[in-house]
Design an enzyme around this catalytic site. Structure first.
Site, PDB file in Angstrom:
ATOM      1  N   LYS A  79      21.743  35.357  37.361  1.00  0.00           N
ATOM      2  CA  LYS A  79      22.897  35.067  38.223  1.00  0.00           C
ATOM      3  C   LYS A  79      22.387  34.524  39.556  1.00  0.00           C
ATOM      4  CE  LYS A  79      27.155  37.418  39.815  1.00  0.00           C
ATOM      5  NZ  LYS A  79      27.899  38.698  39.787  1.00  0.00           N
ATOM      6  N   SER A 154      32.639  38.251  38.116  1.00  0.00           N
ATOM      7  CA  SER A 154      32.061  37.089  38.730  1.00  0.00           C
ATOM      8  C   SER A 154      30.833  36.521  38.025  1.00  0.00           C
ATOM      9  CB  SER A 154      31.685  37.432  40.175  1.00  0.00           C
ATOM     10  OG  SER A 154      30.662  38.407  40.207  1.00  0.00           O
ATOM     11  N   SER A 178      32.026  42.986  37.433  1.00  0.00           N
ATOM     12  CA  SER A 178      31.547  41.606  37.233  1.00  0.00           C
ATOM     13  C   SER A 178      30.542  41.394  36.116  1.00  0.00           C
ATOM     14  CB  SER A 178      30.950  41.068  38.525  1.00  0.00           C
ATOM     15  OG  SER A 178      31.992  40.646  39.364  1.00  0.00           O
TER      16      SER A 178
HETATM   17  N1  GLN Z   1      36.376  41.055  40.433  1.00  0.00           N
HETATM   18  C1  GLN Z   1      35.910  41.995  41.411  1.00  0.00           C
HETATM   19  C2  GLN Z   1      36.009  41.404  42.796  1.00  0.00           C
HETATM   20  O1  GLN Z   1      36.484  40.343  42.894  1.00  0.00           O
HETATM   21  C3  GLN Z   1      34.520  42.443  41.067  1.00  0.00           C
HETATM   22  C4  GLN Z   1      33.454  41.569  41.555  1.00  0.00           C
HETATM   23  C5  GLN Z   1      32.093  42.054  41.199  1.00  0.00           C
HETATM   24  O2  GLN Z   1      31.925  43.003  40.453  1.00  0.00           O
HETATM   25  N2  GLN Z   1      31.118  41.396  41.795  1.00  0.00           N
HETATM   26  O3  GLN Z   1      35.632  41.997  43.756  1.00  0.00           O
END
Ligand code: GLN
Length: 494
Positions: A79, A154, A178
């Site tokens: 990532k 994400s 994410s």
């Molecule tokens: N979707 C969640 C957010 O927008 C989780 C993001 C993540 O785990 N990095 O914060």
């Protein structure tokens, strides 16, 4: 079937024994990326030269009689919020568009030391804020099962890269789902480990009390091997647990006979019919494999989402203060420092990141701190206590991962709150610091993958992954990748 499709264990065994060359495996991964990534956009940077060099080193080690390690020759995707020395690390943000870190993240070092070969940096929502990868400043990733749909987020690029068969192993970060949410939407396994089990040195911080790095793979075993390699104490991360990495693979085949498994019914009520059906089918499969499975109510978990969406932005507003036009990345000049700061941040951050910084700054401001941040922390304690209670009766819990299957690109971008709701089943584990894994278990109405989540108390990874392996064994054929873009299944895969 190509060796690349046989997964982490098969590749490493073949390369370690000299039956296959890391260079060939990596070349095939690069050529699949070259052929397919134009459409999917899993990668920001493909590390062609570095990957070839790393692969040649692995082959040279084998030729010299040295063992390159348990991930010998395994192509991995990282990532793009994980620092890679000498390679762009953008966080999908214009503010870091040209930033090249001077050091490797600990997880990147550990993968290389185990013989893995990093092939590229994957797309994400800007600074990991989002649930669809559409918040990337450089364009979204598409879901290989249906390219009109999102891969989740994400860590959408990493999940889609594994689902498309580009790489057998990828790393993501999970602050509020994410890893697990995109794993569920892409039909791959995604593990979020216990807070502190994997070093975050070199992970670009989003919300420091929640962030964890974890693995994506096509199978539980492959994800577990990746986790064994990256886990374990690191003195460079002050939140790193002072203990050895747990052995995960030996217990995977232990089965679920006699285990007490709770199904979190509060979540089941809140999700689509296909996510409900998948969770119910998973519960039945575990019961027929010998577990004692019971529905249980842990109502406090439903308050996790609002607490998360105060705590995570609060921490983000503080972590992202460092992008000031002086120390890292972009600078947009101005007549004085304050104007330069404001112009840099205005030009460098996208709308969702700006929204989070504003919410977080507000929640932490004098006069509102106790009503918002303090209250959210108290709710967090309630969630932790609720899990403590549940784990007196159960060894692990199961639940849906996400409320729905992969949605269409653009479907939720106009309504941030609806996007936030994607995380309702995922964030409680982050608030508690507990591990959780998403396992592909069903196909939903649209023929798209649906995962089931296994949750465990802190450091419960061995048992959690054992249950995940049992679920995987019971899952119907065709529920996981790899798929070619557009949903065509790779030949030779059930
Ligand atoms: N979707 C969640 C957010 O927008 C989780 C993001 C993540 O785990 N990095 O914060």
């Amino acid at each position: 079937m190509s060796l690349l499709d046989e997964g982490v264990v098969a590749i490493a065994e073949a390369v370690r024994s000299g039956r296959a060359k890391a260079a060939e495996v990596v070349e095939e991964s690069l050529s699949r990326i070259g052929a397919g990534d134009g459409e999917l956009h899993c990668f920001h940077t493909v590390m062609t030269e570095e990957a070839r060099r790393q692969a040649a080193e692995v082959d040279a080690a084998v030729a010299a009689g040295r063992d390159p390690g348990p991930l010998a020759g395994v192509p991995v995707a990282l990532k793009d919020n994980l620092c890679t020395k000498g390679t762009l690390t953008t966080c999908s943000s214009k503010i870091l568009e040209d930033w090249v870190p001077p050091y490797d993240a600990t997880v990147v070092e550990r993968l290389a030391a185990a013989g893995a070969v990093a092939v590229g940096k994957t797309n994400l929502d800007e600074f990991a804020m989002g649930s669809s990868t559409e918040n990337s400043a450089f364009g979204p990733t598409r879901n290989p099962w249906d390219t009109t749909r999102v891969p989740g987020g994400s860590s959408g690029g990493s999940a889609a890269a594994v689902a498309a068969g580009f790489v057998p192993l990828a790393l993501g970060s999970d602050t509020g789902g994410s890893i697990r949410q995109p794993a569920s939407l892409c039909g791959v396994v995604g593990v979020k480990p216990t807070y502190g089990l994997v070093s975050r040195y070199g992970l670009i911080a989003f919300a420091s009390s929640l962030d964890q790095i974890g693995t994506f793979a096509l199978t539980v075993r492959d994800a577990a091997i990746g986790l064994e390699v990256i886990a374990g104490h690191d003195g460079r991360d002050s939140t790193s647990l002072d203990r050895e990495a747990p052995e995960l693979v030996p217990s995977l085949s232990g089965g679920v006979e006699g285990l007490r498994i709770g199904v979190i019914e509060d979540f089941v009520a809140d999700v689509s019919a296909s996510a409900q059906a998948a969770t119910t089918a998973a519960a039945e499969a575990l019961a027929s494999a010998g577990a004692k499975v019971e529905a249980t109510s842990v109502p406090e978990v439903l308050h996790g989402l609002p607490a998360y969406y105060v705590i995570a932005p609060a921490e983000a507003s503080s972590n992202l203060a460092r992008y000031d036009g002086v120390r890292y990345g972009l600078r947009v000049d101005g007549p004085d420092v304050a104007t330069m700061n404001a112009r840099t941040r205005g030009a460098g951050f996208g709308p969702e990141v700006r929204r989070r910084i504003m919410i977080g700054t507000y929640a932490l401001s004098a006069g509102y701190y106790d009503a918002y941040y303090g209250q959210a922390q108290r709710v967090r304690t309630l969630v932790v206590r609720a899990f403590e209670r549940a784990y007196r009766d159960f060894d692990v819990l199961i639940a849906p991962v996400t409320p729905s299957e992969a949605f269409r690109l653009g479907e939720k971008t106009a309504n941030p709150l609806e996007m936030y709701l994607s995380d309702v089943c995922a964030v409680p584990s982050n608030l508690a610091g507990h591990p959780a894994v998403s396992v592909p278990f069903a196909l939903g109405e649209a023929g798209l993958p649906v995962g089931v989540q296994v949750l465990a108390p802190a450091l419960g990874e061995p048992l959690m992954l054992r249950v995940a392996a049992a679920l995987e064994a019971a899952a119907p054929a065709g529920v996981r990748g790899p798929v070619r873009p557009g949903g065509t299944r790779e030949a030779g895969r059930a």
